[in-house]
Write an enzyme that holds these catalytic residues in place. Structure first.
Site, mmCIF file in Angstrom:
data_model
loop_
_atom_site.group_PDB
_atom_site.id
_atom_site.type_symbol
_atom_site.label_atom_id
_atom_site.label_comp_id
_atom_site.label_asym_id
_atom_site.label_seq_id
_atom_site.Cartn_x
_atom_site.Cartn_y
_atom_site.Cartn_z
ATOM 1 C CD GLU A 158 90.253 45.383 49.449
ATOM 2 O OE1 GLU A 158 91.134 44.518 49.290
ATOM 3 O OE2 GLU A 158 90.514 46.593 49.688
ATOM 4 N N GLY A 160 85.960 49.823 50.319
ATOM 5 C CA GLY A 160 86.207 51.005 49.494
ATOM 6 C C GLY A 160 86.533 50.686 48.055
ATOM 7 C CD GLU A 390 80.472 37.586 39.434
ATOM 8 O OE1 GLU A 390 81.554 38.181 39.647
ATOM 9 O OE2 GLU A 390 80.300 36.398 39.734
#
Length: 406
Positions: A158, A160, A390
């Site tokens: 996201e 943040g 990742e």
């Protein structure tokens, strides 16, 4: 049991000489590409290399230049069994293990890292659906994901919340038989083109995983991002505005989403490291052939001891990276209690060293390496993001060091 794609091509392979199974430019055995593999796995590697050479290699540069998402190629990859590699054959999958999957992604990445990376993400979603989905979810989604008639995206990050995955703010509130999901995901590979989205959102029980279809009301997408690399796959934000999802579309149970996400990332780290191996191998092969024929000061570059020593270091680091990635894949397959740490080690080591191998390969070509007429600069741009996604390599070092200090 042999995989579906292996069985499918068994008779055809009997008619192909061993030399033909090693496509020109895909020199797997130069840096011990068969390491830790049995005969069946070596054959699977050759099959993937042949597909990469015949279907991907000649088009990769144009896909990159045009920022073209090769959906037709993905359908062909699905037909070869590359769309749901670890999924059971009763759902249309290839029923292979994590080691075979890593070998396939390494082989395909020799031709196009970017496209292969998307295939790896698609596979991650398919595997999570099989591992955590209800029988109805599995039968509804997996057959089309296996053929890549339907494409999938993984949605965790996201604006943040990057490395701190537990801090996501996308919310899902139960309203009768439906969840109302609000929030935004960013840097999502395939967003806007994929048909199926695995969304992580917070419910009152904790982080929960949902399957969201592309045509769900309230689901929309941001602008297509302009990126340094990975240009053969689109990257957009995924926006959920009062998106209504039936409770039957949960993956696992409410509150299980964080463990599902982490399991997905463990596999994803192996896959993305395998993609780095393929790009590094292709670059090293190209540079090795170049220094044999490029002459300066009256002799080939390969006659210079500095070049010889650098090739030795690159070859050794590539072999070490391959050993770590395949060892980690085996550990994760076997539910080794230390598998998360071994995966973090492999991801950090391989993606760092493979990027360096590509960078050194470019240096050996001099000014030519900087030109888009030559492939190494594309591998350089595509591999750079593997040190970030990742789980950044800084986070990988945290995982490793915490284990060392406990």
């Amino acid at each position: 049991m042999l995989s579906r794609c292996f069985r499918k091509h068994k008779l055809a392979r009997r008619k192909i000489s061993s030399h033909a199974m090693r496509p020109a430019g895909f020199t797997s055995f130069r840096c011990f590409g068969n390491t830790l593999l049995n005969d069946d796995q070596i054959e699977i590697m050759h099959l993937a290399e042949q597909f990469a050479k015949e279907k991907m290699a000649d088009h990769a540069a144009q896909w990159d230049a045009d920022e073209y998402f090769p959906v037709d190629l993905l359908r062909e990859a699905g037909d070869h069994g590359f769309g749901a590699i670890r999924v059971a054959d009763k759902y249309g999958g290839s029923n292979m293990g994590r080691l075979e999957q890593a070998v396939i992604f390494e082989s395909l990445s020799k031709a196009c890292v970017s496209t292969t990376a998307y295939i790896s993400i698609h596979n991650m979603v398919a595997s999570l659906i099989e591992d955590f989905g209800s029988e109805d979810i599995k039968t509804q989604y997996l057959p089309k994901l296996a053929t890549m008639e339907s494409l999938a995206s993984y949605c965790l990050t996201e604006p943040g919340s990057g490395s701190d995955a537990a801090s996501i703010t996308t919310s899902a509130v139960l309203d009768g038989d439906n969840y109302i999901i609000n929030g935004e995901k960013v840097f999502i590979s395939g967003a806007g083109s994929s048909d199926v989205y695995l969304i992580m959102a917070k419910t009152q029980e904790g982080i929960t995983s949902f399957i969201v279809d592309k045509d769900t009301p309230g689901l929309s997408f941001g602008k297509k991002e302009k990126k340094l690399g990975w240009n053969s796959q689109p990257t957009r934000a995924v926006i959920l505005n009062s998106c209504k999802v039936h409770k039957s579309k949960l993956l696992g149970v409410p509150g299980e989403g964080f463990s599902i996400a982490m399991k997905g990332l463990d596999g994803g780290r192996i896959n993305i490291a395998a993609c780095s191996l393929g790009g590094a191998q292709a670059s090293l092969d190209y540079a090795t052939e170049y220094v044999k024929v490029r002459k300066q000061f009256g002799k080939p570059l390969s006659a210079n001891q500095n070049v010889q020593f650098k090739l030795a270091d690159m070859s050794s680091n590539l072999h070490a990276s391959r050993l770590m990635v395949r060892s980690a894949a085996i550990a994760l397959e076997d539910n080794d209690p230390d598998s998360t740490v071994k995966v973090a080690m492999a991801k950090q080591f391989a993606t760092d060293h493979c990027f360096d191998i590509v960078n050194y390969s470019l240096q050996m070509l001099g000014g030519y390496g900087y030109l888009k007429e030559y492939p190494i600069e594309r591998y350089l741009r595509d591999l750079r993001v593997h040190q970030i996604l990742e789980g950044t390599n800084e986070v990988m070092r945290l995982i490793i060091s915490r284990n060392a200090l406990k």
